[in-house]
Design a protein around this motif. Structure first.
Motif, PDB file in Angstrom:
ATOM      1  N   THR A  39      16.911  -5.484 -12.077  1.00  0.00           N
ATOM      2  CA  THR A  39      16.884  -4.240 -11.295  1.00  0.00           C
ATOM      3  C   THR A  39      15.600  -4.091 -10.500  1.00  0.00           C
ATOM      4  O   THR A  39      15.579  -3.397  -9.477  1.00  0.00           O
ATOM      5  N   ASN A  40      14.525  -4.755 -10.936  1.00  0.00           N
ATOM      6  CA  ASN A  40      13.266  -4.722 -10.174  1.00  0.00           C
ATOM      7  C   ASN A  40      13.195  -5.811  -9.111  1.00  0.00           C
ATOM      8  O   ASN A  40      12.256  -5.831  -8.306  1.00  0.00           O
ATOM      9  N   ALA A  41      14.173  -6.719  -9.111  1.00  0.00           N
ATOM     10  CA  ALA A  41      14.423  -7.654  -8.009  1.00  0.00           C
ATOM     11  C   ALA A  41      13.176  -8.383  -7.507  1.00  0.00           C
ATOM     12  O   ALA A  41      12.981  -8.553  -6.306  1.00  0.00           O
ATOM     13  N   GLY A  42      12.312  -8.784  -8.420  1.00  0.00           N
ATOM     14  CA  GLY A  42      11.143  -9.565  -8.021  1.00  0.00           C
ATOM     15  C   GLY A  42       9.950  -8.763  -7.539  1.00  0.00           C
ATOM     16  O   GLY A  42       8.987  -9.333  -7.018  1.00  0.00           O
ATOM     17  N   ARG A  43      10.012  -7.419  -7.685  1.00  0.00           N
ATOM     18  CA  ARG A  43       8.856  -6.541  -7.455  1.00  0.00           C
ATOM     19  C   ARG A  43       8.232  -6.715  -6.065  1.00  0.00           C
ATOM     20  O   ARG A  43       7.013  -6.770  -5.902  1.00  0.00           O
ATOM     21  N   TYR A  44       9.070  -6.774  -5.042  1.00  0.00           N
ATOM     22  CA  TYR A  44       8.580  -6.936  -3.672  1.00  0.00           C
ATOM     23  C   TYR A  44       8.068  -5.603  -3.139  1.00  0.00           C
ATOM     24  O   TYR A  44       8.689  -4.558  -3.355  1.00  0.00           O
ATOM     25  N   PRO A  45       6.930  -5.586  -2.432  1.00  0.00           N
ATOM     26  CA  PRO A  45       6.386  -4.313  -1.914  1.00  0.00           C
ATOM     27  C   PRO A  45       7.363  -3.626  -0.967  1.00  0.00           C
ATOM     28  O   PRO A  45       8.043  -4.269  -0.163  1.00  0.00           O
ATOM     29  N   GLY A  46       7.412  -2.298  -1.068  1.00  0.00           N
ATOM     30  CA  GLY A  46       8.220  -1.517  -0.150  1.00  0.00           C
ATOM     31  C   GLY A  46       9.667  -1.368  -0.553  1.00  0.00           C
ATOM     32  O   GLY A  46      10.411  -0.619   0.088  1.00  0.00           O
ATOM     33  N   GLU A  47      10.111  -2.056  -1.608  1.00  0.00           N
ATOM     34  CA  GLU A  47      11.501  -1.949  -2.054  1.00  0.00           C
ATOM     35  C   GLU A  47      11.683  -0.687  -2.896  1.00  0.00           C
ATOM     36  O   GLU A  47      10.725  -0.047  -3.327  1.00  0.00           O
ATOM     37  N   ILE A 166     -14.294   2.689 -18.004  1.00  0.00           N
ATOM     38  CA  ILE A 166     -13.429   1.602 -17.558  1.00  0.00           C
ATOM     39  C   ILE A 166     -12.337   2.140 -16.645  1.00  0.00           C
ATOM     40  O   ILE A 166     -11.736   3.182 -16.921  1.00  0.00           O
ATOM     41  N   LEU A 167     -12.104   1.424 -15.545  1.00  0.00           N
ATOM     42  CA  LEU A 167     -10.931   1.638 -14.707  1.00  0.00           C
ATOM     43  C   LEU A 167      -9.939   0.518 -14.982  1.00  0.00           C
ATOM     44  O   LEU A 167     -10.317  -0.659 -15.004  1.00  0.00           O
ATOM     45  N   PHE A 168      -8.702   0.880 -15.198  1.00  0.00           N
ATOM     46  CA  PHE A 168      -7.620  -0.094 -15.337  1.00  0.00           C
ATOM     47  C   PHE A 168      -6.782   0.015 -14.065  1.00  0.00           C
ATOM     48  O   PHE A 168      -6.254   1.085 -13.762  1.00  0.00           O
ATOM     49  N   ILE A 169      -6.663  -1.072 -13.324  1.00  0.00           N
ATOM     50  CA  ILE A 169      -5.981  -1.000 -12.027  1.00  0.00           C
ATOM     51  C   ILE A 169      -4.863  -2.033 -11.957  1.00  0.00           C
ATOM     52  O   ILE A 169      -5.094  -3.239 -12.144  1.00  0.00           O
ATOM     53  N   ALA A 170      -3.650  -1.553 -11.681  1.00  0.00           N
ATOM     54  CA  ALA A 170      -2.523  -2.424 -11.350  1.00  0.00           C
ATOM     55  C   ALA A 170      -2.442  -2.464  -9.831  1.00  0.00           C
ATOM     56  O   ALA A 170      -2.133  -1.459  -9.187  1.00  0.00           O
ATOM     57  N   PHE A 171      -2.764  -3.605  -9.247  1.00  0.00           N
ATOM     58  CA  PHE A 171      -2.852  -3.739  -7.798  1.00  0.00           C
ATOM     59  C   PHE A 171      -1.486  -4.041  -7.186  1.00  0.00           C
ATOM     60  O   PHE A 171      -0.697  -4.824  -7.728  1.00  0.00           O
ATOM     61  N   GLY A 172      -1.240  -3.453  -6.018  1.00  0.00           N
ATOM     62  CA  GLY A 172      -0.056  -3.763  -5.248  1.00  0.00           C
ATOM     63  C   GLY A 172      -0.341  -4.807  -4.185  1.00  0.00           C
ATOM     64  O   GLY A 172      -1.485  -5.003  -3.771  1.00  0.00           O
ATOM     65  N   ALA A 173       0.713  -5.503  -3.751  1.00  0.00           N
ATOM     66  CA  ALA A 173       0.691  -6.393  -2.584  1.00  0.00           C
ATOM     67  C   ALA A 173      -0.325  -7.527  -2.669  1.00  0.00           C
ATOM     68  O   ALA A 173      -0.850  -7.963  -1.648  1.00  0.00           O
ATOM     69  N   GLU A 174      -0.574  -8.038  -3.855  1.00  0.00           N
ATOM     70  CA  GLU A 174      -1.456  -9.203  -3.970  1.00  0.00           C
ATOM     71  C   GLU A 174      -0.857 -10.412  -3.283  1.00  0.00           C
ATOM     72  O   GLU A 174      -1.564 -11.171  -2.597  1.00  0.00           O
ATOM     73  N   GLU A 175       0.447 -10.603  -3.449  1.00  0.00           N
ATOM     74  CA  GLU A 175       1.101 -11.778  -2.887  1.00  0.00           C
ATOM     75  C   GLU A 175       1.156 -11.743  -1.357  1.00  0.00           C
ATOM     76  O   GLU A 175       1.459 -12.754  -0.719  1.00  0.00           O
ATOM     77  N   GLN A 176       0.853 -10.596  -0.769  1.00  0.00           N
ATOM     78  CA  GLN A 176       0.831 -10.473   0.690  1.00  0.00           C
ATOM     79  C   GLN A 176      -0.557 -10.724   1.268  1.00  0.00           C
ATOM     80  O   GLN A 176      -0.810 -10.488   2.447  1.00  0.00           O
ATOM     81  N   GLY A 177      -1.462 -11.204   0.425  1.00  0.00           N
ATOM     82  CA  GLY A 177      -2.806 -11.531   0.896  1.00  0.00           C
ATOM     83  C   GLY A 177      -3.889 -10.691   0.254  1.00  0.00           C
ATOM     84  O   GLY A 177      -4.845 -10.289   0.936  1.00  0.00           O
ATOM     85  N   LEU A 178      -3.761 -10.420  -1.062  1.00  0.00           N
ATOM     86  CA  LEU A 178      -4.761  -9.640  -1.808  1.00  0.00           C
ATOM     87  C   LEU A 178      -4.972  -8.264  -1.195  1.00  0.00           C
ATOM     88  O   LEU A 178      -6.090  -7.730  -1.190  1.00  0.00           O
ATOM     89  N   VAL A 179      -3.908  -7.658  -0.704  1.00  0.00           N
ATOM     90  CA  VAL A 179      -4.038  -6.436   0.099  1.00  0.00           C
ATOM     91  C   VAL A 179      -4.515  -5.253  -0.747  1.00  0.00           C
ATOM     92  O   VAL A 179      -5.422  -4.516  -0.355  1.00  0.00           O
ATOM     93  N   GLY A 180      -3.903  -5.055  -1.922  1.00  0.00           N
ATOM     94  CA  GLY A 180      -4.256  -3.895  -2.733  1.00  0.00           C
ATOM     95  C   GLY A 180      -5.682  -3.912  -3.230  1.00  0.00           C
ATOM     96  O   GLY A 180      -6.378  -2.892  -3.193  1.00  0.00           O
ATOM     97  N   SER A 181      -6.139  -5.059  -3.703  1.00  0.00           N
ATOM     98  CA  SER A 181      -7.508  -5.135  -4.216  1.00  0.00           C
ATOM     99  C   SER A 181      -8.522  -4.983  -3.088  1.00  0.00           C
ATOM    100  O   SER A 181      -9.572  -4.344  -3.259  1.00  0.00           O
ATOM    101  N   ARG A 182      -8.221  -5.554  -1.918  1.00  0.00           N
ATOM    102  CA  ARG A 182      -9.131  -5.377  -0.779  1.00  0.00           C
ATOM    103  C   ARG A 182      -9.184  -3.913  -0.355  1.00  0.00           C
ATOM    104  O   ARG A 182     -10.260  -3.396  -0.011  1.00  0.00           O
TER     105      ARG A 182
END
Length: 313
Positions: A39-47, A166-182
Motif C-alpha cells: 500500500t505504500n508502493a515504494g514510498r515515492y515522494p509526492g504519492e 537530540i533531534l530525530f529526523i526522518a528525511f524525505g526525498a533522499e533518493e531524489q538527490g539528498l533533497v530533504g537533508s539539504r
C-alpha cells in the motif's frame, strides 16, 4: 469475565511498557513491514502514501515521548535523460525533539537521521533494475527508519542519562538527490551553531556473518575513531571505521556546514535499488545489535565534555 479482561489489559500494557525501554526485533520487524507494504508502493515522494507515512512517523515519535514537527519542502524529481521532466512535489522531513538533562549542555543538539523515501515503482535513474514493480526498499532505507524509531523509543525511556538534546529526523526525498537533508541543513529548525553532531543511518539491516558495520566521518569529532572501535568491541561487532570517507548520504549536507558527522551502514548488496530488496532478507538479530551500538554511540557523544568539528581531507 470483566475482571479477567481488566487484568488482561493490565498485563498487555505491562508488556508494551517494558518493550518501550529496549530495542526489540518484533518492533523492528513491525516498522519494516509497514514501510515496505504494497500500500505504500515504494514510498515515492509526492504519492498518496506520503501523508500516511508522515502520520505513522509522527505517531511513533510521540509514543516515544518526543515533541514532533514536520518540515515541508518542494522536491524536484529525477528522471532519465530520455524522459520528460516531472514537476516538483511537496514532501516533508519529520522531526522529533528530546531535551537533554544537563542545564547547560541541553542547549547543544545531536541529530539522528534516516531517510524514509524510496524509488516507488522504479524506472528512474537510480533504479538498478529494468523492472517496473514496487521497489520495497527494506534495507534502503526502511531498516534505517525502523532503527530511528526504536532508538528514539529507547532514548525516550532513558532520557535522564543524555546530557545533550537530540533531534530525530526522518528525511524525505533522499533518493531524489539528498533533497530533504539539504533543505534541513539550509533551513534548520534551531540555530545552526547549536547542532554539534549528526549520525546518519542508511541501510543498516543486512549485517553480515563477519558482523561488519561500515562508517565514515569518525575523525570529524574528538576521539571518534577510538570511540567507535571501542564501542564496537563492546557490542560484539567488527566496525570498519574511517576517519574521513564521509560518503554520499544525508550526513553530507551537515558535514558541509562544518558539523561533525558519522554515516553508518552494513554494506551493499545485489538487491540495492531493485524490487528484490525485501523484508525476508533483513537480518533482524543483527539489526538489533547495530541499533544498540548506535544507541551507545549517541549516549557517549551526548555526554562528552566538548564536541567540535574536525575537517577531513
Amino acid at each position: 469475565m470483566r475482571r479477567i479482561l481488566f487484568y488482561l489489559v493490565l498485563f498487555t500494557a505491562g508488556i508494551v511498557g517494558n518493550a518501550q525501554t529496549e530495542i526489540t526485533t518484533p518492533e523492528l520487524r513491525a516498522h519494516i513491514e509497514f514501510l515496505t507494504s504494497d500500500t505504500n508502493a515504494g514510498r515515492y515522494p509526492g504519492e498518496k502514501s506520503n501523508k500516511k507515512l508522515v502520520a505513522y512517523l509522527k505517531k511513533a515519535f510521540r509514543s516515544a515521548g518526543l515533541k514532533t514537527e514536520k518540515q515541508g519542502f518542494e522536491a524536484p524529481l529525477r528522471t532519465k535523460k530520455d524522459q520528460p521532466k516531472k514537476a516538483p512535489v511537496k514532501t516533508w522531513n519529520i522531526i522529533g525533539y528530546l531535551e537533554g538533562s544537563d542545564p547547560e549542555l541541553k542547549d547543544e543538539y545531536l541529530i539522528l537521521g534516516a531517510h524514509y523515501d524510496h524509488l516507488g515503482m522504479g524506472g528512474g535513474p537510480s533504479s538498478k533494475s529494468d523492472k517496473i514493480a514496487i521497489h520495497h526498499g527494506a534495507d534502503d532505507n526502511a531498516s534505517g527508519v525502523a532503527a530511528l524509531l526504536e532508538i528514539a523509543e529507547k532514548i525516550g525511556a532513558h532520557r535522564s542519562e543524555f546530557k545533550r538534546s537530540i533531534l530525530f529526523i526522518a528525511f524525505g526525498a533522499e533518493e531524489q538527490g539528498l533533497v530533504g537533508s539539504r533543505y534541513f541543513a539550509d533551513n534548520p529548525t534551531l540555530p545552526k551553531e547549536r547542532i554539534k553532531f549528526m549520525l546518519n543511518m542508511d541501510m543498516v539491516g543486512r549485517l553480515n556473518d563477519q558482523k561488519h558495520v561500515y562508517m565514515g566521518g569518525a575523525g570529524t569529532f574528538p576521539g571518534g575513531v577510538e570511540l567507535m572501535k571501542d564501542l564496537g568491541k563492546q557490542a560484539q561487532l567488527n566496525p570498519i571505521v574511517h576517519a574521513g570517507s564521509v560518503g554520499g548520504s544525508d550526513h553530507v549536507a551537515f558535514y558541509r556546514k562544518n558539523i561533525s558527522v558519522l554515516g553508518m551502514h552494513t554494506g551493499g548488496h545485489p538487491q540495492y535499488h531493485t524490487p528484490e530488496d525485501t523484508i525476508d532478507r533483513i537480518n533482524f538479530p543483527g539489526q538489533k545489535m547495530v541499533c544498540n551500538y548506535i544507541y551507545a554511540t549517541l549516549l557517549a557523544v551526548a555526554n562528552m565534555p566538548e564536541i567540535y568539528f574536525i575537517p577531513q581531507d
